[in-house]
Design an enzyme around this catalytic site. Structure first.
Site, PDB file in Angstrom:
ATOM      1  N   ASP A  90       0.600  -1.156   0.075  1.00 24.05           N
ATOM      2  CA  ASP A  90      -0.090   0.100  -0.085  1.00 24.05           C
ATOM      3  C   ASP A  90       0.800   1.370  -0.066  1.00 24.05           C
ATOM      4  O   ASP A  90       0.288   2.467  -0.294  1.00 24.05           O
ATOM      5  CB  ASP A  90      -1.087  -0.199   1.262  1.00 24.05           C
ATOM      6  CG  ASP A  90      -0.305  -0.033   2.481  1.00 24.05           C
ATOM      7  OD1 ASP A  90       0.853  -0.188   2.627  1.00 24.05           O
ATOM      8  OD2 ASP A  90      -0.978   0.027   3.390  1.00 24.05           O
ATOM      9  N   SER A  91       2.145   1.010   0.111  1.00 19.92           N
ATOM     10  CA  SER A  91       3.081   2.185  -0.136  1.00 19.92           C
ATOM     11  C   SER A  91       2.780   2.808  -1.720  1.00 19.92           C
ATOM     12  O   SER A  91       3.346   3.872  -1.899  1.00 19.92           O
ATOM     13  CB  SER A  91       4.662   1.686  -0.098  1.00 19.92           C
ATOM     14  OG  SER A  91       4.781   0.383  -0.934  1.00 19.92           O
ATOM     15  N   ASP A 129      -1.060  -5.839   0.095  1.00 21.78           N
ATOM     16  CA  ASP A 129      -1.569  -5.311   1.208  1.00 21.78           C
ATOM     17  C   ASP A 129      -3.168  -5.062   1.172  1.00 21.78           C
ATOM     18  O   ASP A 129      -3.586  -4.618   0.286  1.00 21.78           O
ATOM     19  CB  ASP A 129      -0.952  -3.951   1.499  1.00 21.78           C
ATOM     20  CG  ASP A 129       0.331  -3.842   2.351  1.00 21.78           C
ATOM     21  OD1 ASP A 129       0.539  -4.644   3.141  1.00 21.78           O
ATOM     22  OD2 ASP A 129       1.264  -3.204   2.023  1.00 21.78           O
ATOM     23  N   LYS A 159      -1.581  -9.216   2.925  1.00 21.52           N
ATOM     24  CA  LYS A 159      -0.921  -8.719   4.133  1.00 21.52           C
ATOM     25  C   LYS A 159      -1.803  -7.854   4.907  1.00 21.52           C
ATOM     26  O   LYS A 159      -2.362  -6.926   4.225  1.00 21.52           O
ATOM     27  CB  LYS A 159       0.500  -8.225   3.732  1.00 21.52           C
ATOM     28  CG  LYS A 159       1.248  -7.768   4.864  1.00 21.52           C
ATOM     29  CD  LYS A 159       2.612  -7.600   4.413  1.00 21.52           C
ATOM     30  CE  LYS A 159       3.155  -6.255   3.764  1.00 21.52           C
ATOM     31  NZ  LYS A 159       2.743  -4.949   4.447  1.00 21.52           N
ATOM     32  N   GLU A 161      -1.486  -5.430   8.318  1.00 26.29           N
ATOM     33  CA  GLU A 161      -0.799  -4.692   9.586  1.00 26.29           C
ATOM     34  C   GLU A 161      -1.764  -5.116  10.906  1.00 26.29           C
ATOM     35  O   GLU A 161      -2.996  -4.671  10.911  1.00 26.29           O
ATOM     36  CB  GLU A 161      -0.701  -3.285   9.273  1.00 26.29           C
ATOM     37  CG  GLU A 161       0.077  -3.102   8.019  1.00 26.29           C
ATOM     38  CD  GLU A 161       0.463  -1.487   7.953  1.00 26.29           C
ATOM     39  OE1 GLU A 161      -0.120  -0.518   8.965  1.00 26.29           O
ATOM     40  OE2 GLU A 161       0.854  -0.867   6.792  1.00 26.29           O
ATOM     41  N   GLU A 228       8.871  -4.688  10.477  1.00 25.50           N
ATOM     42  CA  GLU A 228       9.193  -3.396  10.209  1.00 25.50           C
ATOM     43  C   GLU A 228       9.622  -2.688  11.248  1.00 25.50           C
ATOM     44  O   GLU A 228       9.250  -2.328  12.455  1.00 25.50           O
ATOM     45  CB  GLU A 228       7.974  -2.779   9.317  1.00 25.50           C
ATOM     46  CG  GLU A 228       8.424  -1.317   9.188  1.00 25.50           C
ATOM     47  CD  GLU A 228       7.654  -0.586   7.936  1.00 25.50           C
ATOM     48  OE1 GLU A 228       6.697  -1.376   7.412  1.00 25.50           O
ATOM     49  OE2 GLU A 228       7.699   0.568   7.794  1.00 25.50           O
TER      50      GLU A 228
HETATM   51  N1  MHF Z   1       9.034   4.971  -0.155  1.00 28.91           N
HETATM   52  C1  MHF Z   1       8.577   4.307   0.860  1.00 28.91           C
HETATM   53  N2  MHF Z   1       9.209   3.544   1.631  1.00 28.91           N
HETATM   54  C2  MHF Z   1       8.768   2.720   2.460  1.00 28.91           C
HETATM   55  O1  MHF Z   1       9.159   1.964   3.136  1.00 28.91           O
HETATM   56  C3  MHF Z   1       7.290   2.734   2.965  1.00 28.91           C
HETATM   57  C4  MHF Z   1       6.602   3.978   2.295  1.00 28.91           C
HETATM   58  N3  MHF Z   1       7.233   4.620   1.279  1.00 28.91           N
HETATM   59  N4  MHF Z   1       5.359   3.975   2.565  1.00 28.91           N
HETATM   60  C5  MHF Z   1       4.685   3.330   3.553  1.00 28.91           C
HETATM   61  C6  MHF Z   1       5.570   3.062   4.555  1.00 28.91           C
HETATM   62  C7  MHF Z   1       5.807   3.866   5.484  1.00 28.91           C
HETATM   63  N5  MHF Z   1       7.391   3.621   5.826  1.00 28.91           N
HETATM   64  C8  MHF Z   1       8.077   4.401   6.767  1.00 28.91           C
HETATM   65  C9  MHF Z   1       7.895   5.730   6.587  1.00 28.91           C
HETATM   66  C10 MHF Z   1       8.913   6.454   7.179  1.00 28.91           C
HETATM   67  C11 MHF Z   1       9.885   5.836   8.060  1.00 28.91           C
HETATM   68  C12 MHF Z   1      10.871   6.673   8.772  1.00 28.91           C
HETATM   69  O2  MHF Z   1      10.846   7.923   8.767  1.00 28.91           O
HETATM   70  N6  MHF Z   1      11.600   6.021   9.900  1.00 28.91           N
HETATM   71  C13 MHF Z   1      12.506   6.926  10.639  1.00 28.91           C
HETATM   72  C14 MHF Z   1      12.681   6.403  11.756  1.00 28.91           C
HETATM   73  C15 MHF Z   1      12.744   7.250  13.024  1.00 28.91           C
HETATM   74  C16 MHF Z   1      13.046   6.734  14.345  1.00 28.91           C
HETATM   75  O3  MHF Z   1      12.001   6.024  14.933  1.00 28.91           O
HETATM   76  O4  MHF Z   1      13.965   6.981  14.893  1.00 28.91           O
HETATM   77  C17 MHF Z   1      13.701   6.532   9.961  1.00 28.91           C
HETATM   78  O5  MHF Z   1      14.624   7.705   9.733  1.00 28.91           O
HETATM   79  O6  MHF Z   1      14.354   5.484   9.470  1.00 28.91           O
HETATM   80  C18 MHF Z   1       9.917   4.536   8.104  1.00 28.91           C
HETATM   81  C19 MHF Z   1       9.044   3.757   7.490  1.00 28.91           C
HETATM   82  C20 MHF Z   1       7.393   2.305   5.270  1.00 28.91           C
HETATM   83  N7  MHF Z   1       6.605   2.266   4.069  1.00 28.91           N
HETATM   84  C1  KIV Z   2       7.429  -1.869   2.747  1.00 22.94           C
HETATM   85  C2  KIV Z   2       6.395  -3.107   2.769  1.00 22.94           C
HETATM   86  C3  KIV Z   2       6.579  -4.164   3.900  1.00 22.94           C
HETATM   87  C4  KIV Z   2       5.075  -2.517   2.743  1.00 22.94           C
HETATM   88  O1  KIV Z   2       4.006  -2.721   3.706  1.00 22.94           O
HETATM   89  C5  KIV Z   2       4.444  -1.646   1.587  1.00 22.94           C
HETATM   90  O2  KIV Z   2       5.363  -1.461   0.652  1.00 22.94           O
HETATM   91  O3  KIV Z   2       3.442  -1.108   1.656  1.00 22.94           O
HETATM   92 MG    MG Z   3       2.315  -1.656   3.338  1.00 23.54          MG
END
Ligand code: MHF
Ligand code: KIV
Ligand code: MG
Length: 325
Positions: A90-91, A129, A159, A161, A228
């Site tokens: 669903d990304s 998803d 899938k 969540e 994740e």
């Molecule tokens: N381009 C993209 N990649 C993805 O992996 C993804 C999406 N979109 N959209 C749906 C979800 C959203 N996801 C995400 C979005 C943001 C972070 C993020 O900003 N993580 C921080 C962690 C911050 C912390 O807790 O310290 C990072 O900087 O890694 C993680 C997963 C994973 N999925």
């Molecule tokens: C990153 C994967 C696990 C996902 O759920 C997505 O692409 O939406």
């Molecule tokens: Mg997803």
């Protein structure tokens, strides 16, 4: 092909991980063919099944999952025998449709894309998803939406969540014969209630919760679970405790498999780059440079040239010109 001769074959990957890669091409449950080289397949791979994925965990052969959102990306995943699972994530909402959050994606938008991906998918196991809102209202509504994704969307598994709070939902779907991949840790569909996209399982209570969630979902019949954004120690422990394969994203190297979002992996996504993202390509630079060259060629009238144009013989053209005058 006997295993001994496989061991001697000049596989580039076999030098990195001999024991693991050997089994990839062996006559095992995982159903890989025996290509001359892992990067140059000679034979198409057998369809990946849930049994094959379980065997890969058993054999310690890493599972490769990659997202796809349309026909060409699905074809690309299918053209590589090392890709085991294609996920219509669903990304899609963010990387393809320009929404701010995955919660904005509708079931019909998801089905529109899963159909395209299904048309381009051969050997990879195909998972989608369930969009936010399509599995929360009631058991009946969830079942109807799940059947729709399978029948119209042409995917093989779904899938979802969530943790132990969705165990009954998972049980309902698996009881109907619909394979379910669970997804615990960071749950993007709940980014508002979780106050952002944050690493999960860093304190005692949160880590314990993730372990019990994963166990509950396995018990409810999930065939695999995505982990994740959790610490790698916790992911390693969950992987050891579960009989079903774990697929990690931001969960370290000790899960049974890895998944990345297509655009993150290709380097086409200009948005936020999470810590767990590795850009294996720089397709954004490549794409932007192609646009620049095309636009310049149009402005300078160097495109199209003679070889890119159609011609008519001179006599015929003169005759046409006379008749229109
Ligand atoms: N381009 C993209 N990649 C993805 O992996 C993804 C999406 N979109 N959209 C749906 C979800 C959203 N996801 C995400 C979005 C943001 C972070 C993020 O900003 N993580 C921080 C962690 C911050 C912390 O807790 O310290 C990072 O900087 O890694 C993680 C997963 C994973 N999925
Ligand atoms: C990153 C994967 C696990 C996902 O759920 C997505 O692409 O939406
Ligand atoms: Mg997803």
């Amino acid at each position: 092909m006997p295993l001994r001769s496989l061991a001697k074959a000049p596989f580039r990957l076999s030098r990195i991980q001999p024991a693991r890669m050997m089994s990839v091409y062996g006559p095992s449950e995982s159903g890989h063919s025996s290509p001359a080289s892992p990067t140059q397949p000679t034979r198409p791979r057998k369809k990946v099944t849930i049994e094959a994925l379980r065997a890969m965990k058993e054999e310690k052969t890493p599972i490769t999952m990659l997202t796809a959102y349309d026909y060409p990306s699905a074809l690309a995943c299918s053209s590589n025998p090392l890709v085991d699972i294609t996920l219509i994530g669903d990304s899609l909402a963010q990387v393809c449709l320009g929404y701010k959050s995955t919660t904005e994606l509708s079931l019909s938008e998801m089905i529109h894309h899963t159909r395209a991906v299904a048309r381009g998918t051969t050997h990879p196991f195909l998972v989608a998803d369930m969009p936010f809102g399509s599995y929360q209202i009631s058991g009946e509504d969830t079942a109807r939406n799940a059947v729709k994704l399978i029948q119209e969307g042409r995917v093989e598994a779904l899938k979802l969540e969530g943790g132990s709070e969705i165990r009954d939902t998972v049980r309902k779907l698996t009881g109907m014969g619909i394979p379910v991949m669970a997804h615990v840790g960071l749950l993007p569909q709940r980014h508002v209630s979780m106050s952002g996209y944050k690493v999960q399982g860093k304190d005692v209570n949160s880590a314990r919760r993730i372990i019990s969630d994963a166990l509950a979902l396995e018990e409810a019949g999930a065939f695999s679970v995505v982990l994740e954004a959790i610490p790698k120690e916790l992911a390693a422990y969950v992987t050891k405790r579960l009989q079903i394969p774990t697929i990690g994203i931001g969960a370290g190297p000790h899960t049974d498999g890895q998944v990345l979002v297509w655009d993150d992996m290709m380097g086409t996504w200009a948005g936020h780059k999470a810590k767990f993202v590795r850009r294996f390509g720089d397709l954004k630079a490549e794409r932007d440079s192609a646009i620049q060259k095309y636009a310049e060629a149009v402005k300078l009238r160097t495109f199209p040239d003679h070889s890119e144009s159609y011609t008519i013989d001179k006599m015929t053209w003169e005759e046409i010109s006379r008749t229109v005058e």
